[in-house]
Scaffold this active site. Structure first.
Site: not given
Lengths: 275, 323
Positions: B25, B75, B132, B194-195, B219
């Site tokens: 996503s 977002l 998020c 997620n990050t 990454g």
């Protein structure tokens, strides 16, 4: 507009150092020169390894359809540009292009407004590396028999680029430097009023630092001139997916974010909020 | 040696994919169809869809770090109605499974999104973005708390019969407690990670590199964190996992499978090279062939630890994580 961008490996065929920091790279590619329009860019991997991680956008300095080559101007400013500038001739570089919307010239795509060409005078205003997309543009304009003036601003004379290249096209090339070491001392925007004539319709094409663009946009609005701006921005995907490289379009109080990579990099001055 | 005996099909509960390679996503959009054949992908996961349009955060929104990418996009998306009218019909032209990622500011918003999308043909699964880090309300605020995670997922569960995925944040002390809450609430699949929350600062101006200040790191820099968390969850729970975090080639993907993932999603890698997901599918096929394996299932969770290997220990899961 359906993008014609392709994922390709292009061969670096020539390196030509223009100044201590700026190198002109010539690539051979069968597709990009034929597909590209002035103002578009390629998105390339400086290294075949994964460092640096992201691709870098570079405007097409010019293309040669017959020879199947295109040129980029690269200034060494960080890791990516340093690695790219150290690549050797005959190496393959992985790139995507041509990308983005170019300058609004009359074309057959129906996407571009047909500007009135008769009695036009074209002022190209470039600050530093903002000259990168302008050779392709100036050439196309000259090929139509248009009057082209290039106003180029640099900090100092050793950063002045491409004067002979533009003169060869038949464009008037005028320089200003902030330290006065070449041409008029001061900012390049201060040159503009001299070249505004009442008998011709002025069209401005600007690229460079945000401060310069802000001045050019404000002047264009004040004088009611047609003005297009090419924005430089860091990008992550280059295709429009990530929404990193956004700029404000609309007014300061009511704007929406547009993607420099996909909706630009060229925008009309009247729609842009330059910060 | 032909590859006819390799079968890349994976079953993530009810969600059956022709291969285990997805695109994550926020890192993939319809524009990619111009460059790669997306029908070859296991599935596409859309950028997060919210109930109403979101303008996104003020730029700069991304900053490249050593082997990573810090982002705070916020977002940005045109909202679910626009997605149904414009976005979904585009995706439906392609024979590829579509997973719609949804994000809300409240439990009710997640529930409403689940209800609206439940009837949408061409949506094969929903992914709840409870992770998020870049929005002021919702997102990660749910994903860092087992109870709130439970509330979001169960609210969505009661509004949709589609396969439901919970996407987890790594910004927690104990990923297993969150994972368990999501499964108990009805998530059939978990995707992680997620990050990782982070901050980059310009030493010259003393200002954060991102317009919003903090961001989320993705990454290759975060890959070991992701592989580790996949394995923790794999050990503790019997639920299909989608591994995400810094995957750039098939060997990265294999790491995730060995840790316990049944599928992987390429995120930041799509920016590096849009061909990466397809190259992983090809590379994985050859790898399985060379190993004499029939499918990804032969790799899932097969990491071999030395006796006495150290484990992350947390008060709530200590007992479950000993070898």
């Amino acid at each position: 507009m359906v993008s014609q961008a392709r994922l390709v490996s292009s061969t670096l065929i020539k390196k030509n150092w223009m100044t201590d920091e700026v190198v002109r790279l010539t690539f051979s590619d069968p597709h990009i020169p034929a597909l590209a329009v002035p103002g578009q860019f390629v998105f390339l991997r400086p290294s075949p390894l994964n460092y640096p991680l992201l691709r870098r956008p570079y405007s097409l300095f010019d293309v040669d359809e017959e020879k199947g080559v295109f040129d980029l101007l690269v200034k060494v400013v960080g890791v990516g540009s340093r690695i790219l500038s150290q690549r050797s001739e005959r190496e393959m570089v992985d790139l995507i292009g041509p990308l983005g919307n170019g300058f609004f010239l009359s074309d057959n795509s129906g996407q571009r407004e047909l500007l009135t060409w008769s009695d036009s005078k074209h002022l190209i205003v470039a600050g530093g590396m903002g000259i990168a997309p302008m050779h392709f543009l100036a050439r196309r304009l000259k090929e139509r028999g248009e009057e082209v003036v290039v106003l180029f601003g640099a900090v100092s004379r050793n950063e002045v680029l491409c004067s002979s290249e533009f003169q060869e096209l038949g464009a008037l090339f005028v320089v200003s430097t902030e330290d006065g070491s070449l041409g008029k001392m001061g900012k390049v925007s201060s040159l503009i009023p001299e070249y505004l004539s009442r008998d011709k319709r002025i069209q401005i094409y600007a690229c460079g630092p945000r401060g310069l663009l802000k001045e050019v946009v404000e002047l264009s609005r004040r004088e009611g001139l047609l003005c297009q701006v090419s924005l430089e921005e860091r990008m992550a995907c280059g295709l429009g997916a990530c929404r990193s490289c956004v700029c404000k379009v609309g007014t300061e109080s009511q704007f929406e974010y547009k993607r420099v990579c996909r909706d630009g990099p060229v925008f009309r001055a009247e729609e842009l909020v330059v910060e | 040696m032909g590859n006819n005996k390799i079968n890349l099909e994976v079953h993530l509960g009810r969600l059956i994919l022709k291969n285990p390679v997805l695109v994550a996503s926020g890192t993939f959009s319809y524009e990619y169809t111009e460059l790669i054949d997306i029908s070859k992908l296991g599935a596409v996961v859309t950028k997060a869809v919210t109930l109403r349009r979101r303008q996104g955060n003020r730029p700069p929104r991304t900053w490249e770090t050593s082997c990573g990418l810090l982002n705070s996009i916020g977002l940005e998306n045109p909202g679910v109605e626009h997605f149904l009218e414009k976005g979904l019909p585009c995706w439906r032209r392609w024979p590829v499974k579509l997973i719609v990622n949804v994000a809300g500011e409240t439990v009710e918003e997640y529930a409403e999104l689940a209800r609206i999308l439940d009837g949408a043909e061409g949506v094969d699964a929903l992914e709840a973005n409870i992770s998020c880090p870049n929005i002021r309300e919702g997102g990660i605020f749910f994903g860092v708390n087992p109870e709130m995670s439970y509330r979001v997922i169960s609210a969505m569960r009661s509004r949709t019969s589609k396969p439901l995925i919970a996407k987890l944040t790594p910004n927690v002390t104990d990923i297993v407690s969150i994972a368990r809450a999501c499964v108990e609430a009805g998530a059939e699949i978990l995707s992680l990670i997620n990050t990782l929350r982070g901050l980059a600062i310009d030493p010259d101006t003393f200002r954060p590199r991102l317009g919003k200040g903090f961001g989320g790191l993705s990454g290759p820099a975060i890959k070991p964190v992701a592989v580790g968390m996949i394995h923790q969850v794999y050990r503790a729970l019997d639920v299909p996992l989608i591994g995400i975090g810094g995957i750039l080639d098939y060997r990265d993907a294999v790491e995730f499978f060995l840790a316990g993932a049944r599928a992987v999603a390429v995120g930041t890698g799509n920016f590096v090279n849009p061909r990466i997901p397809l190259e992983i599918i090809e590379g994985l096929t050859k790898f399985l062939e060379e190993k004499g394996m029939r499918g990804v299932e032969d790799l899932v969770g097969k990491v071999r630890f030395e006796v006495g290997a150290t484990w992350p220990r947390f008060p709530r899961t200590e007992g479950e994580l000993t070898i």
